[in-house]
Design an enzyme around this catalytic site. Structure first.
Site, PDB file in Angstrom:
ATOM      1  N   HIS A  62       1.830  -1.069  12.671  1.00  0.00           N
ATOM      2  CA  HIS A  62       2.136  -1.767  14.302  1.00  0.00           C
ATOM      3  C   HIS A  62       1.457  -0.832  14.947  1.00  0.00           C
ATOM      4  CE1 HIS A  62       5.171  -4.665  12.706  1.00  0.00           C
ATOM      5  NE2 HIS A  62       5.827  -3.706  12.113  1.00  0.00           N
ATOM      6  N   LYS A  93       2.077 -10.058  13.183  1.00  0.00           N
ATOM      7  CA  LYS A  93       2.949 -11.089  13.414  1.00  0.00           C
ATOM      8  C   LYS A  93       2.416 -12.353  14.682  1.00  0.00           C
ATOM      9  CE  LYS A  93       7.131  -9.406  11.211  1.00  0.00           C
ATOM     10  NZ  LYS A  93       6.681  -7.754  11.169  1.00  0.00           N
ATOM     11  N   ALA A  95       1.846 -15.270  16.719  1.00  0.00           N
ATOM     12  CA  ALA A  95       2.968 -16.587  17.124  1.00  0.00           C
ATOM     13  C   ALA A  95       2.829 -17.452  18.262  1.00  0.00           C
ATOM     14  CB  ALA A  95       4.369 -15.764  17.203  1.00  0.00           C
ATOM     15  N   ILE A  97      -0.307 -20.182  20.272  1.00  0.00           N
ATOM     16  CA  ILE A  97      -1.384 -21.087  20.103  1.00  0.00           C
ATOM     17  C   ILE A  97      -2.594 -20.699  19.632  1.00  0.00           C
ATOM     18  CG2 ILE A  97      -0.090 -22.750  21.803  1.00  0.00           C
ATOM     19  CD1 ILE A  97      -2.370 -22.266  23.608  1.00  0.00           C
ATOM     20  N   GLY A  98      -3.575 -21.371  18.759  1.00  0.00           N
ATOM     21  CA  GLY A  98      -4.803 -20.945  18.360  1.00  0.00           C
ATOM     22  C   GLY A  98      -5.616 -20.218  19.286  1.00  0.00           C
ATOM     23  N   GLN A 211      18.578  -4.590   8.558  1.00  0.00           N
ATOM     24  CA  GLN A 211      17.762  -4.665   7.425  1.00  0.00           C
ATOM     25  C   GLN A 211      18.365  -4.718   5.846  1.00  0.00           C
ATOM     26  OE1 GLN A 211      15.013  -5.649   6.042  1.00  0.00           O
ATOM     27  NE2 GLN A 211      13.535  -4.180   6.633  1.00  0.00           N
TER      28      GLN A 211
END
Length: 264
Positions: A62, A93, A95, A97-98, A211
């Site tokens: 990360h 991750k 998330a 728009i293209g 978790q």
């Protein structure tokens, strides 16, 4: 079913370059272990990477939580990936728009596509997110996995969301080669998706933030996943990193060998 074949057999026939590279590496090193290095300093990240490197097929990062990030960190991570023969998976991750994600992936401070072999994306924005990431990653030989399921309590990644995520992957197999998920996704001999499973632990069943953990045996043998992702269970005690990495590597590999034996 491709899930039950050996990693070498799957590598030999896989159409996706990144998946092929991963399967060959797993067979070569005899490991299906990925370590999630969720640490916040350059020194810690490099120390974990060097310590677990001999035992893993994938180091998951990360990068945006590293407080003293710089280009030298990237250069050293890439050098360690070559030294120890592992792939780097930036758990970004995506998330958006293209058009936005292609800039987040290729530009900005981190320039993720330039050093991370694998990254991932949510499918909430629709198929355009895959198209945007592909523009940047495919020419570099990169691959992505989609978040089909998560290991946290109450996650909304289920039902129709998971079904449509798998459908998107099937339509984009040149770039999408697998999933973050909790069980196998292959439904026929015509497809061979890699499933990386987070939430793997040998000593605990959960934490205070939701978790939930399963054992390598449950993840690999019972659920048909391919890569176990382990974090604090390995690097949580710095003096025991190599011992714990060995322990998880053996547990994951033995579960894989048993799965193959059961389907010969």
């Amino acid at each position: 079913m491709n899930t039950n074949k050996t990693y070498a057999e799957r590598a030999a026939r896989h159409p996706n370059a990144c998946a092929k590279q991963l399967f060959e590496l797993m067979e070569r090193k005899k490991t299906n272990l990925s370590v999630a290095a969720d640490v916040t300093t350059k020194k810690e990240l490099l120390a974990v990477a060097d310590a677990v490197g001999p035992f893993v097929c994938v180091l998951k990062t990360h990068i945006d939580i590293v407080e003293d990030f710089d280009q030298d960190l990237v250069d050293q991570l890439v050098a360690l990936s070559k030294k120890h023969d592992f792939l780097i998976f930036e758990d970004r991750k995506f998330a958006d728009i293209g058009n936005t994600v292609k800039h987040q992936y290729g530009k900005g401070i981190y320039k993720i596509a330039s050093w991370s072999h694998i990254t991932n994306a949510h499918t909430v924005p629709g198929e355009g997110i895959i198209s945007g990431l592909r523009e940047v990653g495919l020419p570099l030989g990169r691959g992505i996995i989609l978040l089909a399921e998560m290991s946290t309590k109450g996650a909304l990644t289920q039902g129709a969301y998971t079904t449509e995520s798998v459908a998107m992957a099937r339509r984009n197999q040149d770039f999408v080669f697998g999933f973050i998920a909790q069980h196998k996704m292959n439904e026929s001999d015509d497809e061979d998706f890699v499933v990386m499973a987070p939430g793997v632990g040998l000593d605990v069943v959960g934490d205070s933030l939701g978790q939930q953990y399963r054992t390598p045996h449950q993840v690999i043998l019972e659920s048909g996943c391919d890569v176990i992702i382990v974090g604090r269970g390995i690097y949580g005690k710095p003096d025991e990193i190599e011992a714990q990495a060995t322990r998880y590597r053996e547990a994951g590999w033995n579960a894989y060998l048993e799965r193959v034996r059961q389907h010969q």
